[in-house]
Design a protein around this motif. Structure first.
Motif, PDB file in Angstrom:
ATOM      1  N   PHE A 133       2.581  12.934   8.939  1.00 35.84           N
ATOM      2  CA  PHE A 133       3.019  12.420  10.236  1.00 35.84           C
ATOM      3  C   PHE A 133       4.536  12.457  10.348  1.00 35.84           C
ATOM      4  O   PHE A 133       5.080  12.824  11.391  1.00 35.84           O
ATOM      5  CB  PHE A 133       2.496  10.992  10.445  1.00 35.84           C
ATOM      6  CG  PHE A 133       3.020  10.348  11.690  1.00 35.84           C
ATOM      7  CD1 PHE A 133       2.653  10.815  12.936  1.00 35.84           C
ATOM      8  CD2 PHE A 133       3.879   9.272  11.616  1.00 35.84           C
ATOM      9  CE1 PHE A 133       3.139  10.228  14.095  1.00 35.84           C
ATOM     10  CE2 PHE A 133       4.373   8.677  12.756  1.00 35.84           C
ATOM     11  CZ  PHE A 133       3.999   9.160  13.998  1.00 35.84           C
ATOM     12  N   THR A 134       5.221  12.101   9.282  1.00 35.00           N
ATOM     13  CA  THR A 134       6.687  12.128   9.296  1.00 35.00           C
ATOM     14  C   THR A 134       7.200  13.552   9.461  1.00 35.00           C
ATOM     15  O   THR A 134       8.100  13.806  10.265  1.00 35.00           O
ATOM     16  CB  THR A 134       7.245  11.504   8.005  1.00 35.00           C
ATOM     17  OG1 THR A 134       6.748  10.171   7.893  1.00 35.00           O
ATOM     18  CG2 THR A 134       8.757  11.489   8.014  1.00 35.00           C
ATOM     19  N   THR A 188       0.446   8.872  19.511  1.00 30.56           N
ATOM     20  CA  THR A 188       0.064   8.803  18.096  1.00 30.56           C
ATOM     21  C   THR A 188      -0.162   7.364  17.652  1.00 30.56           C
ATOM     22  O   THR A 188      -1.049   7.092  16.839  1.00 30.56           O
ATOM     23  CB  THR A 188       1.128   9.465  17.197  1.00 30.56           C
ATOM     24  OG1 THR A 188       2.398   8.873  17.452  1.00 30.56           O
ATOM     25  CG2 THR A 188       1.184  10.957  17.428  1.00 30.56           C
ATOM     26  N   TRP A 189       0.612   6.419  18.210  1.00 25.92           N
ATOM     27  CA  TRP A 189       0.428   5.013  17.857  1.00 25.92           C
ATOM     28  C   TRP A 189      -0.919   4.494  18.364  1.00 25.92           C
ATOM     29  O   TRP A 189      -1.667   3.862  17.623  1.00 25.92           O
ATOM     30  CB  TRP A 189       1.579   4.189  18.425  1.00 25.92           C
ATOM     31  CG  TRP A 189       1.456   2.733  18.147  1.00 25.92           C
ATOM     32  CD1 TRP A 189       1.546   2.104  16.943  1.00 25.92           C
ATOM     33  CD2 TRP A 189       1.206   1.709  19.113  1.00 25.92           C
ATOM     34  NE1 TRP A 189       1.378   0.753  17.098  1.00 25.92           N
ATOM     35  CE2 TRP A 189       1.172   0.485  18.422  1.00 25.92           C
ATOM     36  CE3 TRP A 189       1.030   1.714  20.482  1.00 25.92           C
ATOM     37  CZ2 TRP A 189       0.947  -0.711  19.063  1.00 25.92           C
ATOM     38  CZ3 TRP A 189       0.820   0.516  21.118  1.00 25.92           C
ATOM     39  CH2 TRP A 189       0.776  -0.680  20.408  1.00 25.92           C
ATOM     40  N   VAL A 190      -1.257   4.796  19.631  1.00 30.64           N
ATOM     41  CA  VAL A 190      -2.531   4.345  20.195  1.00 30.64           C
ATOM     42  C   VAL A 190      -3.692   5.025  19.485  1.00 30.64           C
ATOM     43  O   VAL A 190      -4.711   4.385  19.192  1.00 30.64           O
ATOM     44  CB  VAL A 190      -2.572   4.602  21.724  1.00 30.64           C
ATOM     45  CG1 VAL A 190      -3.962   4.393  22.289  1.00 30.64           C
ATOM     46  CG2 VAL A 190      -1.566   3.714  22.432  1.00 30.64           C
ATOM     47  N   TYR A 191      -3.568   6.298  19.181  1.00 32.19           N
ATOM     48  CA  TYR A 191      -4.629   7.014  18.479  1.00 32.19           C
ATOM     49  C   TYR A 191      -4.888   6.400  17.105  1.00 32.19           C
ATOM     50  O   TYR A 191      -6.026   6.316  16.658  1.00 32.19           O
ATOM     51  CB  TYR A 191      -4.260   8.491  18.344  1.00 32.19           C
ATOM     52  CG  TYR A 191      -5.330   9.322  17.692  1.00 32.19           C
ATOM     53  CD1 TYR A 191      -6.457   9.695  18.405  1.00 32.19           C
ATOM     54  CD2 TYR A 191      -5.216   9.735  16.366  1.00 32.19           C
ATOM     55  CE1 TYR A 191      -7.448  10.460  17.821  1.00 32.19           C
ATOM     56  CE2 TYR A 191      -6.200  10.489  15.775  1.00 32.19           C
ATOM     57  CZ  TYR A 191      -7.318  10.859  16.502  1.00 32.19           C
ATOM     58  OH  TYR A 191      -8.293  11.589  15.920  1.00 32.19           O
ATOM     59  N   VAL A 201       0.414   5.418  11.732  1.00 32.59           N
ATOM     60  CA  VAL A 201       1.644   5.336  12.512  1.00 32.59           C
ATOM     61  C   VAL A 201       2.293   3.968  12.332  1.00 32.59           C
ATOM     62  O   VAL A 201       3.514   3.863  12.172  1.00 32.59           O
ATOM     63  CB  VAL A 201       1.363   5.642  14.000  1.00 32.59           C
ATOM     64  CG1 VAL A 201       2.617   5.517  14.826  1.00 32.59           C
ATOM     65  CG2 VAL A 201       0.767   7.030  14.139  1.00 32.59           C
ATOM     66  N   ASN A 202       1.497   2.912  12.342  1.00 35.24           N
ATOM     67  CA  ASN A 202       2.043   1.571  12.129  1.00 35.24           C
ATOM     68  C   ASN A 202       2.733   1.473  10.778  1.00 35.24           C
ATOM     69  O   ASN A 202       3.814   0.895  10.659  1.00 35.24           O
ATOM     70  CB  ASN A 202       0.947   0.513  12.215  1.00 35.24           C
ATOM     71  CG  ASN A 202       0.416   0.346  13.608  1.00 35.24           C
ATOM     72  OD1 ASN A 202       1.029   0.797  14.558  1.00 35.24           O
ATOM     73  ND2 ASN A 202      -0.723  -0.283  13.733  1.00 35.24           N
ATOM     74  N   PHE A 203       2.097   2.000   9.755  1.00 40.78           N
ATOM     75  CA  PHE A 203       2.693   1.956   8.421  1.00 40.78           C
ATOM     76  C   PHE A 203       3.968   2.791   8.364  1.00 40.78           C
ATOM     77  O   PHE A 203       4.930   2.419   7.712  1.00 40.78           O
ATOM     78  CB  PHE A 203       1.703   2.434   7.360  1.00 40.78           C
ATOM     79  CG  PHE A 203       0.529   1.507   7.171  1.00 40.78           C
ATOM     80  CD1 PHE A 203       0.672   0.142   7.297  1.00 40.78           C
ATOM     81  CD2 PHE A 203      -0.710   2.013   6.867  1.00 40.78           C
ATOM     82  CE1 PHE A 203      -0.404  -0.711   7.120  1.00 40.78           C
ATOM     83  CE2 PHE A 203      -1.794   1.169   6.687  1.00 40.78           C
ATOM     84  CZ  PHE A 203      -1.639  -0.198   6.814  1.00 40.78           C
ATOM     85  N   SER A 204       3.965   3.924   9.066  1.00 41.46           N
ATOM     86  CA  SER A 204       5.157   4.768   9.081  1.00 41.46           C
ATOM     87  C   SER A 204       6.315   4.058   9.759  1.00 41.46           C
ATOM     88  O   SER A 204       7.455   4.127   9.300  1.00 41.46           O
ATOM     89  CB  SER A 204       4.880   6.081   9.816  1.00 41.46           C
ATOM     90  OG  SER A 204       3.916   6.838   9.142  1.00 41.46           O
ATOM     91  N   PHE A 205       6.035   3.388  10.864  1.00 36.59           N
ATOM     92  CA  PHE A 205       7.082   2.679  11.593  1.00 36.59           C
ATOM     93  C   PHE A 205       7.709   1.562  10.767  1.00 36.59           C
ATOM     94  O   PHE A 205       8.815   1.142  11.043  1.00 36.59           O
ATOM     95  CB  PHE A 205       6.532   2.092  12.889  1.00 36.59           C
ATOM     96  CG  PHE A 205       6.266   3.106  13.971  1.00 36.59           C
ATOM     97  CD1 PHE A 205       6.693   4.418  13.867  1.00 36.59           C
ATOM     98  CD2 PHE A 205       5.574   2.738  15.108  1.00 36.59           C
ATOM     99  CE1 PHE A 205       6.444   5.342  14.866  1.00 36.59           C
ATOM    100  CE2 PHE A 205       5.322   3.648  16.121  1.00 36.59           C
ATOM    101  CZ  PHE A 205       5.755   4.958  15.995  1.00 36.59           C
ATOM    102  N   GLN A 222       0.835  -1.185   0.000  1.00 34.24           N
ATOM    103  CA  GLN A 222       0.000   0.000   0.000  1.00 34.24           C
ATOM    104  C   GLN A 222       0.874   1.241   0.000  1.00 34.24           C
ATOM    105  O   GLN A 222       2.001   1.209   0.448  1.00 34.24           O
ATOM    106  CB  GLN A 222      -0.902   0.016   1.240  1.00 34.24           C
ATOM    107  CG  GLN A 222      -1.837  -1.162   1.319  1.00 34.24           C
ATOM    108  CD  GLN A 222      -2.500  -1.233   2.673  1.00 34.24           C
ATOM    109  OE1 GLN A 222      -1.903  -0.850   3.683  1.00 34.24           O
ATOM    110  NE2 GLN A 222      -3.719  -1.725   2.706  1.00 34.24           N
ATOM    111  N   ASP A 223       0.317   2.310  -0.501  1.00 30.91           N
ATOM    112  CA  ASP A 223       1.029   3.580  -0.513  1.00 30.91           C
ATOM    113  C   ASP A 223       0.631   4.366   0.729  1.00 30.91           C
ATOM    114  O   ASP A 223      -0.525   4.357   1.128  1.00 30.91           O
ATOM    115  CB  ASP A 223       0.675   4.352  -1.775  1.00 30.91           C
ATOM    116  CG  ASP A 223       1.453   5.638  -1.893  1.00 30.91           C
ATOM    117  OD1 ASP A 223       2.537   5.714  -1.288  1.00 30.91           O
ATOM    118  OD2 ASP A 223       0.995   6.552  -2.581  1.00 30.91           O
ATOM    119  N   GLY A 224       1.592   5.050   1.345  1.00 31.15           N
ATOM    120  CA  GLY A 224       1.325   5.771   2.576  1.00 31.15           C
ATOM    121  C   GLY A 224       0.484   7.011   2.381  1.00 31.15           C
ATOM    122  O   GLY A 224      -0.369   7.332   3.182  1.00 31.15           O
ATOM    123  N   GLY A 225       0.736   7.720   1.330  1.00 29.60           N
ATOM    124  CA  GLY A 225      -0.044   8.902   1.046  1.00 29.60           C
ATOM    125  C   GLY A 225       0.321  10.103   1.899  1.00 29.60           C
ATOM    126  O   GLY A 225       1.345  10.144   2.585  1.00 29.60           O
TER     127      GLY A 225
END
Length: 125
Positions: free
Chosen positions: A15-16, A55-58, A73-77, A6-9
């Motif tokens: 977020f980054t 941010t991860w829990v949200y 956040v999961n995808f960013s990590f 998937q693409d992050g968009g």
């Protein structure tokens, strides 16, 4: 692209960028502190880890629209670009800011800078 294909968009990019901004300001605070103590370091780490944990829990809340923020956040990590960005860019910002502050204080010293230089010249007894 992450491992799921998937693409992050724009949400991952945003977020980054926001995380880089938060970390750069955290580094700036540490650089501005004259007397660092264990309390300073502890609260600094709690602040950074608290931001990432929040941010991860949200992002795990299922009521949020999947196409908007859910698992961002999961995808960013999972991406190496995120980790490189949050490590390298804030450090670069702090180095540039520190050089600018040092040059500015050498050209236009404040009263604090003048006092520090006089105290550094004075021999200690």
């Amino acid at each position: 692209m992450y491992r799921l294909g998937q693409d992050g968009g724009i949400y991952m990019e945003g977020f980054t960028i926001f995380t880089v901004l938060v970390l750069a300001m955290q580094y700036k605070i540490i650089m501005m502190t004259n007397t660092l103590t264990y309390i300073n370091w502890g609260l600094w780490w709690i602040s950074i880890l608290g931001y990432l944990l929040f941010t991860w829990v949200y992002g795990l809340i299922p009521g949020i629209d999947y196409n908007a923020w859910y698992h961002t956040v999961n995808f960013s990590f999972q991406t190496i670009q995120y980790w490189l960005a949050i490590i390298c860019i804030p450090i670069l910002f702090v180095i540039v800011d520190y050089c600018f502050d040092y040059t500015l204080s050498a050209i236009y010293p404040t009263s604090v800078d003048q006092l520090r230089s006089k105290l550094a010249e004075k021999p200690r007894t």
